[in-house]
Design a protein around this motif. Sequence first.
Motif, PDB file in Angstrom:
ATOM      1  N   ASP A   1      72.091  99.808 138.774  1.00  0.00           N
ATOM      2  CA  ASP A   1      71.439  99.387 137.529  1.00  0.00           C
ATOM      3  C   ASP A   1      71.991 100.225 136.370  1.00  0.00           C
ATOM      4  O   ASP A   1      71.794 101.436 136.349  1.00  0.00           O
ATOM      5  N   PRO A   2      72.674  99.607 135.417  1.00  0.00           N
ATOM      6  CA  PRO A   2      73.282 100.403 134.334  1.00  0.00           C
ATOM      7  C   PRO A   2      72.243 101.113 133.461  1.00  0.00           C
ATOM      8  O   PRO A   2      72.575 102.091 132.797  1.00  0.00           O
ATOM      9  N   THR A   3      70.997 100.655 133.487  1.00  0.00           N
ATOM     10  CA  THR A   3      69.975 101.369 132.711  1.00  0.00           C
ATOM     11  C   THR A   3      69.265 102.428 133.564  1.00  0.00           C
ATOM     12  O   THR A   3      68.454 103.191 133.044  1.00  0.00           O
TER      13      THR A   3
ATOM     14  N   VAL B   1      70.117 109.251 130.876  1.00  0.00           N
ATOM     15  CA  VAL B   1      70.535 109.898 132.122  1.00  0.00           C
ATOM     16  C   VAL B   1      72.052 109.845 132.292  1.00  0.00           C
ATOM     17  O   VAL B   1      72.713 108.907 131.858  1.00  0.00           O
ATOM     18  N   GLY B   2      72.574 110.890 132.913  1.00  0.00           N
ATOM     19  CA  GLY B   2      74.020 110.979 133.100  1.00  0.00           C
ATOM     20  C   GLY B   2      74.393 111.479 134.476  1.00  0.00           C
ATOM     21  O   GLY B   2      73.542 111.936 135.249  1.00  0.00           O
ATOM     22  N   ASN B   3      75.675 111.375 134.771  1.00  0.00           N
ATOM     23  CA  ASN B   3      76.226 111.803 136.043  1.00  0.00           C
ATOM     24  C   ASN B   3      76.362 113.334 136.031  1.00  0.00           C
ATOM     25  O   ASN B   3      77.411 113.896 135.762  1.00  0.00           O
TER      26      ASN B   3
ATOM     27  N   VAL C   1      77.179 114.662 124.422  1.00  0.00           N
ATOM     28  CA  VAL C   1      76.559 115.415 123.321  1.00  0.00           C
ATOM     29  C   VAL C   1      77.642 115.940 122.362  1.00  0.00           C
ATOM     30  O   VAL C   1      77.554 115.786 121.142  1.00  0.00           O
ATOM     31  N   PHE C   2      78.682 116.551 122.933  1.00  0.00           N
ATOM     32  CA  PHE C   2      79.755 117.099 122.078  1.00  0.00           C
ATOM     33  C   PHE C   2      80.506 115.986 121.347  1.00  0.00           C
ATOM     34  O   PHE C   2      80.886 116.140 120.193  1.00  0.00           O
ATOM     35  N   TYR C   3      80.707 114.865 122.049  1.00  0.00           N
ATOM     36  CA  TYR C   3      81.465 113.774 121.432  1.00  0.00           C
ATOM     37  C   TYR C   3      80.622 113.085 120.354  1.00  0.00           C
ATOM     38  O   TYR C   3      81.125 112.716 119.299  1.00  0.00           O
ATOM     39  N   ALA C   4      79.332 112.924 120.635  1.00  0.00           N
ATOM     40  CA  ALA C   4      78.451 112.183 119.718  1.00  0.00           C
ATOM     41  C   ALA C   4      78.182 112.964 118.431  1.00  0.00           C
ATOM     42  O   ALA C   4      78.233 112.399 117.335  1.00  0.00           O
TER      43      ALA C   4
ATOM     44  N   LEU D   1      68.744 109.290 118.580  1.00  0.00           N
ATOM     45  CA  LEU D   1      69.703 110.189 119.236  1.00  0.00           C
ATOM     46  C   LEU D   1      70.019 109.689 120.646  1.00  0.00           C
ATOM     47  O   LEU D   1      71.168 109.702 121.097  1.00  0.00           O
ATOM     48  N   ILE D   2      68.992 109.217 121.351  1.00  0.00           N
ATOM     49  CA  ILE D   2      69.200 108.699 122.707  1.00  0.00           C
ATOM     50  C   ILE D   2      70.068 107.435 122.654  1.00  0.00           C
ATOM     51  O   ILE D   2      70.942 107.224 123.504  1.00  0.00           O
ATOM     52  N   ASN D   3      69.869 106.634 121.624  1.00  0.00           N
ATOM     53  CA  ASN D   3      70.738 105.462 121.418  1.00  0.00           C
ATOM     54  C   ASN D   3      72.199 105.859 121.249  1.00  0.00           C
ATOM     55  O   ASN D   3      73.093 105.186 121.754  1.00  0.00           O
ATOM     56  N   ASP D   4      72.436 106.944 120.501  1.00  0.00           N
ATOM     57  CA  ASP D   4      73.823 107.422 120.319  1.00  0.00           C
ATOM     58  C   ASP D   4      74.467 107.681 121.682  1.00  0.00           C
ATOM     59  O   ASP D   4      75.601 107.267 121.936  1.00  0.00           O
ATOM     60  N   LEU D   5      73.727 108.379 122.535  1.00  0.00           N
ATOM     61  CA  LEU D   5      74.289 108.720 123.850  1.00  0.00           C
ATOM     62  C   LEU D   5      74.536 107.461 124.682  1.00  0.00           C
ATOM     63  O   LEU D   5      75.550 107.338 125.371  1.00  0.00           O
ATOM     64  N   ASN D   6      73.598 106.497 124.578  1.00  0.00           N
ATOM     65  CA  ASN D   6      73.797 105.253 125.322  1.00  0.00           C
ATOM     66  C   ASN D   6      74.982 104.464 124.794  1.00  0.00           C
ATOM     67  O   ASN D   6      75.694 103.801 125.556  1.00  0.00           O
ATOM     68  N   THR D   7      75.215 104.517 123.483  1.00  0.00           N
ATOM     69  CA  THR D   7      76.385 103.842 122.925  1.00  0.00           C
ATOM     70  C   THR D   7      77.664 104.400 123.558  1.00  0.00           C
ATOM     71  O   THR D   7      78.554 103.637 123.958  1.00  0.00           O
ATOM     72  N   LEU D   8      77.738 105.708 123.682  1.00  0.00           N
ATOM     73  CA  LEU D   8      78.933 106.311 124.296  1.00  0.00           C
ATOM     74  C   LEU D   8      79.042 105.946 125.774  1.00  0.00           C
ATOM     75  O   LEU D   8      80.095 105.562 126.258  1.00  0.00           O
ATOM     76  N   LYS D   9      77.922 106.043 126.469  1.00  0.00           N
ATOM     77  CA  LYS D   9      77.943 105.725 127.896  1.00  0.00           C
ATOM     78  C   LYS D   9      78.400 104.286 128.146  1.00  0.00           C
ATOM     79  O   LYS D   9      79.230 104.034 129.032  1.00  0.00           O
ATOM     80  N   PHE D  10      77.856 103.344 127.360  1.00  0.00           N
ATOM     81  CA  PHE D  10      78.225 101.938 127.572  1.00  0.00           C
ATOM     82  C   PHE D  10      79.625 101.619 127.052  1.00  0.00           C
ATOM     83  O   PHE D  10      80.141 100.537 127.266  1.00  0.00           O
TER      84      PHE D  10
END
Length: 353
Positions: A59-61, A82-84, A93-96, A225-234
């Motif tokens: 599940d990607p979410t 959540v992350g690996n 975090v550093f990239y965002a 902020l959580i959306n930012d991280l999800n944007t990078l992940k996706f």
Amino acid sequence: MSKYFSGKLSSIEPYVPGEQPRDKKYIKLNTNESPFPPSPEVVKALDEAQVSSLNLYSDPTAKELVDAIAEYYSVCPENVFVGNGSDEVLAFVFYAWGENGFTGPELSYGFYPVFSQFFCVDYTQIDLKEDLSIELSDYYNVKNSIIFANPNAQTGLYITPEKIEELVSKVNGVVVVDEAYIDFGGESVVPLTKKYPNLVVTGTLSKSRNLAGARIGFAIGNKELINDLNTLKFSFNPYNLNRLSIIAGAKAMEDKEYFRKCVTTVAETREFTKKALSDIGFTCTDSLSNFILAKTEKLSGKELYLALKERGILVRYLGNEIIKEYVRITIGSKEQMICLIDTIKSILSEAEK
Ligand SMILES: *Cc1c(COP(=O)(O)O)cnc(C)c1O
């Protein structure tokens, strides 16, 4: 390095993980893992049916895991990423939020400077105090993003939520508090994320939830902020958590009783170890994590590390200039720590001959 390797990465210095040797069986006290197995609920949930569904994408979410973390911390699922492993979370975090650079302590988690090189983010380091603690008032004028671990990596020293709140309320940039070790005696600042839209807390299931091998980390903060991280992940790896880890992580978050038993035992064993080491002349930092930083005047950090390794006990010698006299010792089981202390006693008495 091949001639094709990107020029801007030519000076990158990769993170050096603690040894995971296979030459013989060691008492392994070098990478801050838990000495205890995962919760029995985790083991029960990873049954054959789960393994045979590995033909399907996860599940990607990672809903089940996100919900369990949200429930544990009394926040909404939209406030959880959540992350690996939290290593992946920290990379995002550093990239965002690194466009204008990051500021952190001169001694903290070794991955921060590596990620900053990886993503070409300026990384400014602020000195620790003489006693190795972090002085947060030194960060009040920082204009870019701030990151530190609490308790701090390597030293185990802890900062109270009051002091962190004061910092977060004074700066405009994002403040990332890496709580990899918070469960061994500190108080989390997750509740403050509801009040401050510039505060992000990261965590991991590797240490206090006995799942280092499952690679599960998270971040908690304001929805944007959580959306930012999800944007990078996706944009990078949508299925970043595998099926088995999503279930293992959810069950580990739910089994609060087993979790509390493990972290309490580790904290008690830590205090026992500190006392036993100081009884034989060691100086230890006042760590609130699942490791201690210890030194003796009788042997250098490196000598002690090598002597212990020869006798089948692995601790971490970090070799960093400010803590070069020290070794970092992960808190294992009580039996392992008794064996460590006996071994150190015999090393010291041999050294005196
Ligand atoms: C161990 C550790 C991490 C990484 O945890 P994983 O979830 O295993 O990647 C991050 N930050 C600090 C301070 C750590 O000690």
